[in-house]
Structure formats: C-alpha cells, structure tokens
Design a protein around this motif. Structure first.
Motif, mmCIF file in Angstrom:
data_model
loop_
_atom_site.group_PDB
_atom_site.id
_atom_site.type_symbol
_atom_site.label_atom_id
_atom_site.label_comp_id
_atom_site.label_asym_id
_atom_site.label_seq_id
_atom_site.Cartn_x
_atom_site.Cartn_y
_atom_site.Cartn_z
ATOM 1 N N LYS A 135 -0.868 46.883 47.106
ATOM 2 C CA LYS A 135 -1.881 47.589 47.903
ATOM 3 C C LYS A 135 -2.035 46.949 49.282
ATOM 4 O O LYS A 135 -2.544 47.556 50.204
ATOM 5 N N CYS A 136 -1.634 45.683 49.411
ATOM 6 C CA CYS A 136 -1.619 45.030 50.723
ATOM 7 C C CYS A 136 -0.395 44.123 50.772
ATOM 8 O O CYS A 136 0.059 43.631 49.748
ATOM 9 N N PRO A 137 0.133 43.910 51.962
ATOM 10 C CA PRO A 137 1.348 43.087 52.064
ATOM 11 C C PRO A 137 1.089 41.624 51.690
ATOM 12 O O PRO A 137 -0.002 41.101 51.923
ATOM 13 N N LEU A 138 2.101 41.004 51.153
ATOM 14 C CA LEU A 138 2.016 39.599 50.778
ATOM 15 C C LEU A 138 1.716 38.737 52.000
ATOM 16 O O LEU A 138 0.994 37.741 51.907
ATOM 17 N N ILE A 146 -1.954 38.370 52.499
ATOM 18 C CA ILE A 146 -2.554 37.421 51.556
ATOM 19 C C ILE A 146 -2.314 35.992 52.045
ATOM 20 O O ILE A 146 -3.239 35.179 52.094
ATOM 21 N N LYS A 147 -1.061 35.682 52.432
ATOM 22 C CA LYS A 147 -0.735 34.338 52.920
ATOM 23 C C LYS A 147 -1.551 34.009 54.169
ATOM 24 O O LYS A 147 -2.071 32.902 54.309
ATOM 25 N N HIS A 148 -1.658 34.960 55.080
ATOM 26 C CA HIS A 148 -2.424 34.752 56.316
ATOM 27 C C HIS A 148 -3.899 34.484 55.995
ATOM 28 O O HIS A 148 -4.516 33.591 56.588
ATOM 29 N N SER A 149 -4.451 35.227 55.056
ATOM 30 C CA SER A 149 -5.860 35.049 54.683
ATOM 31 C C SER A 149 -6.107 33.670 54.073
ATOM 32 O O SER A 149 -7.092 33.005 54.398
ATOM 33 N N ILE A 150 -5.200 33.240 53.206
ATOM 34 C CA ILE A 150 -5.335 31.926 52.585
ATOM 35 C C ILE A 150 -5.231 30.835 53.645
ATOM 36 O O ILE A 150 -6.024 29.893 53.668
ATOM 37 N N ARG A 151 -4.238 30.965 54.549
ATOM 38 C CA ARG A 151 -4.062 29.961 55.609
ATOM 39 C C ARG A 151 -5.297 29.911 56.505
ATOM 40 O O ARG A 151 -5.786 28.833 56.857
ATOM 41 N N LYS A 152 -5.831 31.078 56.859
ATOM 42 C CA LYS A 152 -7.011 31.146 57.729
ATOM 43 C C LYS A 152 -8.211 30.465 57.064
ATOM 44 O O LYS A 152 -8.922 29.681 57.686
ATOM 45 N N ASN A 153 -8.407 30.754 55.800
ATOM 46 C CA ASN A 153 -9.497 30.147 55.037
ATOM 47 C C ASN A 153 -9.354 28.633 54.961
ATOM 48 O O ASN A 153 -10.317 27.892 55.153
ATOM 49 N N THR A 154 -8.147 28.168 54.693
ATOM 50 C CA THR A 154 -7.879 26.737 54.601
ATOM 51 C C THR A 154 -8.148 26.053 55.935
ATOM 52 O O THR A 154 -8.757 24.981 55.987
ATOM 53 N N LEU A 155 -7.699 26.674 57.026
ATOM 54 C CA LEU A 155 -7.915 26.097 58.355
ATOM 55 C C LEU A 155 -9.399 26.030 58.706
ATOM 56 O O LEU A 155 -9.849 25.070 59.334
#
Length: 196
Positions: free
Chosen positions: A44-47, A50-59
């Motif tokens: 439903k959304c590109p992988l 998801i990776k960008h969202s996780i990286r943004k959250n971590t940063l």
C-alpha cells in the motif's frame, strides 16, 4: 477452527532442535516466502517511504539527545544539529584525523592534559595559549599562512561562527579538511615526540 468443531492448544517449543512438526512448518514458511508470486502485503506504500520514515524518526530522537546533552561542545560548533552531521557523514569519507579534529579527542595538548598524559596543555606558539583544536584552527600563529590560504579558497573567514559552514558546505569542505588535517598531524606529532 472452533466453528468446525476442532480443538487446539498452543505450546512453546525450541526452534531448530529437530521437532518434526516445527521443522515442517519452518520449511513450508520458507518455501512460501521464496515462491510466492503475489504482491507483498505491505504494497500500500513503497518500502522506501517506510525506510525514510524510520530514518527520520531515528534522527529526531538522536537530535533531541544531542541538543540536550552536556557533552560534545566542540563537535556542536561543527555540527549544530544531527541533521548536518548525518549529511556529512553519509557523503564524506572522514579519516581518523578528521574525527579527532571534529571531536577534539586526540593527540592535542588540551586533551592529553585532561587525561593526565601530559603535564601541560600549552601550544608551542606561546605558553599563554592552550593547545586545543580551536586554538590551532582559529588562532595559532604557526598556521597563519595556511589559514589565509583556506580563507582565500573558501571566501570565508575561519572563526568559531563559520566552522559549521566550512565542514557542511561542499564547496568549502575539501579545503577545510585539508587544512585541519595538516594542523592536526603537526600538533599530534609534536605531542607524540614530547610524550616519548
């Protein structure tokens, strides 16, 4: 299963120890994962999103810790926030000497005295000056010519307020890293000789 009149119980068993039913279930799961030709369940959304969202959250979490921390005063002059540091680290091949300059942790007089490896932290240029990274980069008269060359190449004054631009701006970065490497190597070699 209950509607069909079946009963079932769940048990925990150790994996990969030869339990026949567990080994069969594991083999079927692997086979299904390798041979399944349908779209993934998360399509439903590109992988990449998801990776960008996780990286943004971590940063964001990392940046809060970095900003609120009481350490890394020198590093914060080069990288006021984690985002600028992350950008440089991702695209620049930093050497151990670069890391020592950016953190102040290395063979500099100030650092060596702090850890009782040296009796004093003075710079060779004048006993009144401390042999810190900041002094060497910004003020030490031994490097006036090199500092002037750097300012000419980057069209920027070398001072505390411009250190972040000198390291994060791609047009300035190479010249700044060359200058800081020269300064750091000389200081580290001088201190190494004094320690011996």
């Amino acid at each position: 299963m209950k509607e069909k009149g079946n009963t079932f119980r769940l048990f925990w068993i150790r994996a990969h120890v030869g339990v026949e039913g567990n080994e069969r279930a594991d083999a079927l799961a692997k086979e299904a994962a390798r041979t399944k030709k349908t779209a993934p369940n998360y399509d439903k959304c590109p992988l990449s999103f998801i990776k960008h969202s996780i990286r943004k959250n971590t940063l964001e979490i990392w940046n809060k810790r970095y900003q609120n921390g009481e350490t890394a005063a020198l590093t914060k002059l080069f990288f006021p926030d984690v985002y600028s540091a992350f950008g440089v680290v991702r695209r620049t091949r930093l050497t151990p000497i670069h890391v020592q300059v950016l953190t102040g942790h290395g063979g500099f007089g100030h650092y060596l005295k702090r850890f009782k490896c040296k009796d004093d932290s003075v710079c060779d240029c004048d006993p009144a000056n401390e042999g810190s990274v900041l002094h060497l980069l910004l003020d030490c008269p031994k490097y006036c010519k090199d500092r002037y060359e750097l300012e000419r190449k980057t069209d920027m004054k070398v001072q505390k307020e411009t250190l972040d631009v000198l390291i994060t701006n791609r047009n300035c970065q190479t010249a700044f890293l060359e200058f800081s490497t020269k300064v750091a190597k000389a200081a580290i070699n001088r201190n190494k000789t004094k320690l011996l």
